[in-house]
Each structure stands twice: as structure tokens, then as C-alpha cells.
Design a protein around this motif. Sequence first.
Motif, mmCIF file in Angstrom:
data_model
loop_
_atom_site.group_PDB
_atom_site.id
_atom_site.type_symbol
_atom_site.label_atom_id
_atom_site.label_comp_id
_atom_site.label_asym_id
_atom_site.label_seq_id
_atom_site.Cartn_x
_atom_site.Cartn_y
_atom_site.Cartn_z
ATOM 1 N N PRO A 118 -91.404 8.433 33.372
ATOM 2 C CA PRO A 118 -90.799 7.944 32.133
ATOM 3 C C PRO A 118 -90.084 9.065 31.383
ATOM 4 C CG PRO A 118 -93.181 8.088 31.916
ATOM 5 C CD PRO A 118 -92.849 8.412 33.349
ATOM 6 N N ALA A 119 -89.018 8.695 30.713
ATOM 7 C CA ALA A 119 -88.270 9.678 29.915
ATOM 8 C C ALA A 119 -89.152 10.153 28.775
ATOM 9 C CB ALA A 119 -86.988 9.052 29.382
ATOM 10 N N GLY A 120 -89.087 11.418 28.516
ATOM 11 C CA GLY A 120 -89.886 11.989 27.443
ATOM 12 C C GLY A 120 -89.016 12.439 26.295
ATOM 13 N N ASP A 121 -89.600 13.211 25.442
ATOM 14 C CA ASP A 121 -88.897 13.794 24.310
ATOM 15 C C ASP A 121 -88.011 14.926 24.832
ATOM 16 O OD1 ASP A 121 -88.165 14.885 21.843
ATOM 17 O OD2 ASP A 121 -90.010 16.065 21.712
ATOM 18 N N PRO A 122 -86.674 14.825 24.705
ATOM 19 C CA PRO A 122 -85.790 15.854 25.259
ATOM 20 C C PRO A 122 -86.097 17.258 24.745
ATOM 21 C CG PRO A 122 -84.508 13.973 24.540
ATOM 22 C CD PRO A 122 -85.932 13.755 24.085
ATOM 23 N N TYR A 123 -86.494 17.396 23.478
ATOM 24 C CA TYR A 123 -86.799 18.718 22.935
ATOM 25 C C TYR A 123 -88.009 19.317 23.642
ATOM 26 C CZ TYR A 123 -88.029 22.482 19.797
ATOM 27 O OH TYR A 123 -88.344 23.711 19.291
ATOM 28 N N ARG A 124 -89.051 18.519 23.771
ATOM 29 C CA ARG A 124 -90.257 19.003 24.449
ATOM 30 C C ARG A 124 -89.957 19.319 25.908
ATOM 31 N NH1 ARG A 124 -93.782 14.592 25.582
ATOM 32 N NH2 ARG A 124 -92.768 14.727 27.577
ATOM 33 N N ASP A 125 -89.176 18.470 26.575
ATOM 34 C CA ASP A 125 -88.851 18.667 27.980
ATOM 35 C C ASP A 125 -88.063 19.954 28.183
ATOM 36 O OD1 ASP A 125 -90.092 16.262 28.403
ATOM 37 O OD2 ASP A 125 -88.229 15.131 28.647
ATOM 38 N N TYR A 126 -87.077 20.216 27.328
ATOM 39 C CA TYR A 126 -86.289 21.436 27.518
ATOM 40 C C TYR A 126 -87.118 22.670 27.211
ATOM 41 C CZ TYR A 126 -84.496 23.981 23.414
ATOM 42 O OH TYR A 126 -84.351 24.816 22.356
ATOM 43 N N ARG A 127 -88.050 22.587 26.260
ATOM 44 C CA ARG A 127 -88.904 23.748 25.955
ATOM 45 C C ARG A 127 -89.789 24.070 27.162
ATOM 46 N NH1 ARG A 127 -87.579 27.135 22.435
ATOM 47 N NH2 ARG A 127 -89.735 27.663 22.081
ATOM 48 N N PHE A 128 -90.309 23.044 27.840
ATOM 49 C CA PHE A 128 -91.098 23.265 29.045
ATOM 50 C C PHE A 128 -90.232 23.911 30.125
ATOM 51 C CE2 PHE A 128 -92.109 21.732 33.306
ATOM 52 C CZ PHE A 128 -93.340 22.347 33.480
ATOM 53 N N LEU A 129 -89.037 23.374 30.334
ATOM 54 C CA LEU A 129 -88.142 23.923 31.356
ATOM 55 C C LEU A 129 -87.741 25.359 31.037
ATOM 56 C CD1 LEU A 129 -85.892 20.845 32.114
ATOM 57 C CD2 LEU A 129 -87.579 21.902 33.626
ATOM 58 N N GLU A 130 -87.600 25.658 29.765
ATOM 59 C CA GLU A 130 -87.252 27.030 29.368
ATOM 60 C C GLU A 130 -88.360 27.999 29.770
ATOM 61 O OE1 GLU A 130 -85.266 29.259 25.597
ATOM 62 O OE2 GLU A 130 -86.787 27.755 25.152
ATOM 63 N N ARG A 131 -89.612 27.584 29.635
ATOM 64 C CA ARG A 131 -90.730 28.456 29.994
ATOM 65 C C ARG A 131 -90.781 28.724 31.500
ATOM 66 N NH1 ARG A 131 -93.877 25.243 26.286
ATOM 67 N NH2 ARG A 131 -94.807 24.239 28.065
ATOM 68 N N VAL A 132 -90.380 27.752 32.319
ATOM 69 C CA VAL A 132 -90.489 27.927 33.767
ATOM 70 C C VAL A 132 -89.179 28.380 34.413
ATOM 71 C CG1 VAL A 132 -92.386 26.292 33.958
ATOM 72 C CG2 VAL A 132 -90.041 25.501 34.317
ATOM 73 N N SER A 133 -88.122 28.442 33.636
ATOM 74 C CA SER A 133 -86.823 28.864 34.167
ATOM 75 C C SER A 133 -86.658 30.356 33.992
ATOM 76 C CB SER A 133 -85.688 28.143 33.434
ATOM 77 O OG SER A 133 -85.770 26.758 33.648
ATOM 78 N N ASN A 134 -85.786 30.906 34.813
ATOM 79 C CA ASN A 134 -85.507 32.321 34.676
ATOM 80 C C ASN A 134 -84.019 32.535 34.867
ATOM 81 O OD1 ASN A 134 -84.696 34.210 36.748
ATOM 82 N ND2 ASN A 134 -86.718 34.206 37.659
ATOM 83 N N ARG A 135 -83.517 33.521 34.234
ATOM 84 C CA ARG A 135 -82.066 33.760 34.167
ATOM 85 C C ARG A 135 -81.436 33.966 35.540
ATOM 86 N NH1 ARG A 135 -77.371 33.039 31.815
ATOM 87 N NH2 ARG A 135 -76.054 34.830 31.834
ATOM 88 N N ASP A 136 -82.177 34.527 36.483
ATOM 89 C CA ASP A 136 -81.607 34.828 37.788
ATOM 90 C C ASP A 136 -81.572 33.630 38.737
ATOM 91 O OD1 ASP A 136 -81.262 37.464 36.972
ATOM 92 O OD2 ASP A 136 -83.295 37.991 37.602
ATOM 93 N N GLU A 137 -82.413 32.667 38.499
ATOM 94 C CA GLU A 137 -82.481 31.484 39.353
ATOM 95 C C GLU A 137 -81.609 30.369 38.791
ATOM 96 O OE1 GLU A 137 -84.337 30.698 42.206
ATOM 97 O OE2 GLU A 137 -84.687 32.850 42.330
ATOM 98 N N PRO A 138 -81.144 29.471 39.656
ATOM 99 C CA PRO A 138 -80.419 28.302 39.131
ATOM 100 C C PRO A 138 -81.361 27.417 38.320
ATOM 101 C CG PRO A 138 -80.397 28.318 41.549
ATOM 102 C CD PRO A 138 -81.240 29.466 41.092
ATOM 103 N N LEU A 139 -80.799 26.628 37.454
ATOM 104 C CA LEU A 139 -81.581 25.622 36.731
ATOM 105 C C LEU A 139 -81.638 24.387 37.625
ATOM 106 C CD1 LEU A 139 -80.047 25.996 33.174
ATOM 107 C CD2 LEU A 139 -82.198 26.917 34.030
ATOM 108 N N TRP A 140 -82.709 24.289 38.374
ATOM 109 C CA TRP A 140 -82.822 23.196 39.339
ATOM 110 C C TRP A 140 -82.807 21.837 38.657
ATOM 111 C CZ3 TRP A 140 -81.741 24.595 44.052
ATOM 112 C CH2 TRP A 140 -81.970 25.907 44.438
ATOM 113 N N SER A 141 -83.065 21.809 37.363
ATOM 114 C CA SER A 141 -83.011 20.541 36.622
ATOM 115 C C SER A 141 -81.593 19.973 36.581
ATOM 116 C CB SER A 141 -83.562 20.714 35.206
ATOM 117 O OG SER A 141 -82.870 21.736 34.522
#
Length: 79
Positions: free
Chosen positions: A7-30
Motif C-alpha cells: 500500500p502507498a504510504g506517506d511520501p515524506y516518511r517513505d523518502y526519509r527512509f530511502l534517504e537513510r538507506v541511499s548513498n551518493r555513490d549508488e544509484p537510487l534504485w527507487s
Amino acid sequence: MSNNRVPAGDPYRDYRFLERVSNRDEPLWSALVVSKGSRRPSTGFYVLARRLRHEYAAFDDHQAWEAEQRRCYDAARAS
């Protein structure tokens, strides 16, 4: 048959989670995860992409999404 859609979630919460697991050198697989209805990423993707990739500030949403998809495909081919 079971329904495996997330289910779709809160976009703000979702992007904050993705920000924690993303890194500048890797692509944003999302960039490869899209809504069934719009066939585009959530608004949180664009917020995160611009936070992590300052070069996207001058891009419209579609250009940023396409650029990040290319990064994903290039990284997948290279591995």
C-alpha cells in the motif's frame, strides 16, 4: 491468488527512509519503482533525488527520473 501489492504510504516518511538507506555513490534504485496508476515514482523520489543529486535541481521531474533510471541500468550492466 494473493495480492502482493504494497500500500502507498506517506511520501515524506517513505523518502526519509530511502534517504537513510541511499548513498551518493549508488544509484537510487527507487527510480525503478513506480505507481501502478501513474506509472511514475512517488513525489518522495523526486525530493530525495534532488537532495542527493544537486545536478538534478535544474531538471524537471521527468528528466531527473530518466537520468536516475539510466544510472540504475548502467550500474546493473556493470556488475
